[in-house]
Design a protein around this motif. Structure first.
Motif, mmCIF file in Angstrom:
data_model
loop_
_atom_site.group_PDB
_atom_site.id
_atom_site.type_symbol
_atom_site.label_atom_id
_atom_site.label_comp_id
_atom_site.label_asym_id
_atom_site.label_seq_id
_atom_site.Cartn_x
_atom_site.Cartn_y
_atom_site.Cartn_z
ATOM 1 N N PRO A 165 0.821 -1.214 0.000
ATOM 2 C CA PRO A 165 0.000 0.000 0.000
ATOM 3 C C PRO A 165 0.857 1.268 0.000
ATOM 4 O O PRO A 165 1.956 1.284 0.557
ATOM 5 C CB PRO A 165 -0.788 -0.108 1.315
ATOM 6 C CG PRO A 165 -0.704 -1.536 1.718
ATOM 7 C CD PRO A 165 0.588 -2.054 1.176
ATOM 8 N N ALA A 166 0.335 2.308 -0.616
ATOM 9 C CA ALA A 166 1.051 3.584 -0.709
ATOM 10 C C ALA A 166 1.384 4.146 0.673
ATOM 11 O O ALA A 166 2.394 4.819 0.846
ATOM 12 C CB ALA A 166 0.208 4.587 -1.492
ATOM 13 N N VAL A 167 0.543 3.840 1.664
ATOM 14 C CA VAL A 167 0.743 4.363 3.018
ATOM 15 C C VAL A 167 2.077 3.879 3.615
ATOM 16 O O VAL A 167 2.657 4.529 4.474
ATOM 17 C CB VAL A 167 -0.455 4.000 3.933
ATOM 18 C CG1 VAL A 167 -0.435 2.553 4.369
ATOM 19 C CG2 VAL A 167 -0.527 4.907 5.145
ATOM 20 N N THR A 181 -4.780 2.397 8.614
ATOM 21 C CA THR A 181 -5.845 1.530 8.088
ATOM 22 C C THR A 181 -6.948 2.378 7.465
ATOM 23 O O THR A 181 -7.434 2.081 6.366
ATOM 24 C CB THR A 181 -6.434 0.653 9.220
ATOM 25 O OG1 THR A 181 -5.395 -0.178 9.734
ATOM 26 C CG2 THR A 181 -7.574 -0.212 8.725
ATOM 27 N N MET A 182 -7.330 3.459 8.143
ATOM 28 C CA MET A 182 -8.427 4.295 7.649
ATOM 29 C C MET A 182 -8.054 4.995 6.340
ATOM 30 O O MET A 182 -8.903 5.161 5.461
ATOM 31 C CB MET A 182 -8.853 5.306 8.713
ATOM 32 C CG MET A 182 -9.360 4.658 10.005
ATOM 33 S SD MET A 182 -10.560 3.322 9.760
ATOM 34 C CE MET A 182 -12.019 4.254 9.369
ATOM 35 N N VAL A 183 -6.796 5.395 6.199
ATOM 36 C CA VAL A 183 -6.341 6.002 4.941
ATOM 37 C C VAL A 183 -6.524 5.012 3.790
ATOM 38 O O VAL A 183 -6.988 5.358 2.708
ATOM 39 C CB VAL A 183 -4.860 6.464 5.044
ATOM 40 C CG1 VAL A 183 -4.282 6.780 3.669
ATOM 41 C CG2 VAL A 183 -4.747 7.680 5.959
ATOM 42 N N GLN A 184 -6.196 3.738 4.038
ATOM 43 C CA GLN A 184 -6.347 2.719 2.993
ATOM 44 C C GLN A 184 -7.820 2.481 2.652
ATOM 45 O O GLN A 184 -8.160 2.287 1.478
ATOM 46 C CB GLN A 184 -5.681 1.414 3.430
ATOM 47 C CG GLN A 184 -4.159 1.529 3.458
ATOM 48 C CD GLN A 184 -3.513 0.273 3.974
ATOM 49 O OE1 GLN A 184 -3.385 -0.699 3.241
ATOM 50 N NE2 GLN A 184 -3.107 0.287 5.234
ATOM 51 N N TYR A 185 -8.695 2.502 3.659
ATOM 52 C CA TYR A 185 -10.126 2.365 3.379
ATOM 53 C C TYR A 185 -10.630 3.568 2.578
ATOM 54 O O TYR A 185 -11.418 3.419 1.650
ATOM 55 C CB TYR A 185 -10.942 2.202 4.670
ATOM 56 C CG TYR A 185 -11.069 0.769 5.121
ATOM 57 C CD1 TYR A 185 -11.828 -0.152 4.386
ATOM 58 C CD2 TYR A 185 -10.455 0.319 6.277
ATOM 59 C CE1 TYR A 185 -11.951 -1.474 4.795
ATOM 60 C CE2 TYR A 185 -10.573 -1.009 6.690
ATOM 61 C CZ TYR A 185 -11.315 -1.894 5.948
ATOM 62 O OH TYR A 185 -11.442 -3.207 6.337
ATOM 63 N N MET A 186 -10.162 4.781 2.918
ATOM 64 C CA MET A 186 -10.563 5.973 2.174
ATOM 65 C C MET A 186 -10.150 5.834 0.710
ATOM 66 O O MET A 186 -10.931 6.117 -0.199
ATOM 67 C CB MET A 186 -9.921 7.229 2.784
ATOM 68 C CG MET A 186 -10.269 8.510 2.047
ATOM 69 S SD MET A 186 -9.244 9.927 2.507
ATOM 70 C CE MET A 186 -7.677 9.498 1.764
ATOM 71 N N GLU A 187 -8.909 5.370 0.473
ATOM 72 C CA GLU A 187 -8.422 5.193 -0.903
ATOM 73 C C GLU A 187 -9.252 4.150 -1.650
ATOM 74 O O GLU A 187 -9.598 4.343 -2.820
ATOM 75 C CB GLU A 187 -6.939 4.791 -0.897
ATOM 76 C CG GLU A 187 -6.031 5.934 -0.466
ATOM 77 C CD GLU A 187 -4.591 5.491 -0.161
ATOM 78 O OE1 GLU A 187 -4.324 4.266 -0.136
ATOM 79 O OE2 GLU A 187 -3.745 6.381 0.046
#
Length: 204
Positions: A165-167, A181-187
């Motif tokens: 993942p980019a994160v 985790t939330m950043v990945q769900y947003m993406e």
């Protein structure tokens, strides 16, 4: 996770969960992650033709007392659940985008030290995609266990196993936390939203 050829979203989810159960994973309840989009109110933009900013207000059943507010390419604020009440009071600055609510819900599975969540992503009444989240409990530095995560993902996702993942890129040796985790769900949610949009030129 793409939908299997000739199958519906629900059938693909069932295929995945069956694979997990064959590996020996055990059901551990359910989960839900939801996201509502807010945009800056027109009254705050001025007359310069500025583009409005988007803010995503998210909840995760793994963190029931928290609310996450994320800006695109910006910080992630972790607040308590009363943040939703605050957003109502801030309607002069941020307005809820119409029909913007998107969520994923499904089953949690435990397999040794891995926690796997397979969910159906919905917008309104219709299923739009599939989410797969995998967590390796004993490790908090994501880059230290990425190869192990990858190997585990390949055991049930096969050729659909994603890249890193980019994160991870800008937080290579940092402690992994709920905001990541939330950043990945947003993406993921934004990617699914974009796939569903009809090109303006195609509307008659």
């Amino acid at each position: 996770m793409p939908v299997a050829e000739g199958k519906s979203v629900q059938q693909t989810v069932e295929l995945l969960t069956r694979k997990l159960e064959m590996l020996g994973a055990e059901k551990q309840g359910t989960f839900c992650v939801d996201c509502e989009t807010y945009h800056t109110a027109a009254s705050t933009l001025g007359s310069q033709g500025q583009a409005g900013k988007l803010m995503y207000v998210m909840h995760n059943s793994e963190y029931p007392l928290s609310c996450f507010a994320l800006f695109e390419n910006g910080p992630c604020l972790i607040a308590d659940t009363n943040f939703d009440v605050l957003m109502v009071k801030l309607k002069g600055f941020f307005q809820s985008a119409k029909a913007s609510k998107i969520e994923t819900r499904g089953t949690r599975y435990q397999y040794c030290d891995f926690l796997v969540k397979v969910g159906t992503v919905t917008m309104g009444p219709s299923a739009r995609g599939i989410s797969v989240e995998v967590e390796y409990g004993p490790c908090v530095i994501a880059s230290d266990c990425w190869s192990l995560l990858l190997e585990f993902l390949q055991s049930f996702l096969g050729s659909h196993t994603p890249g890193a993942p980019a994160v991870f890129g800008n937080r290579h040796d940092a402690v992994y936390g709920p905001a990541d985790t939330m950043v990945q769900y947003m993406e993921l949610f934004n990617k699914i939203r974009k796939q569903q949009q009809v090109p303006v030129a195609g509307i008659r």
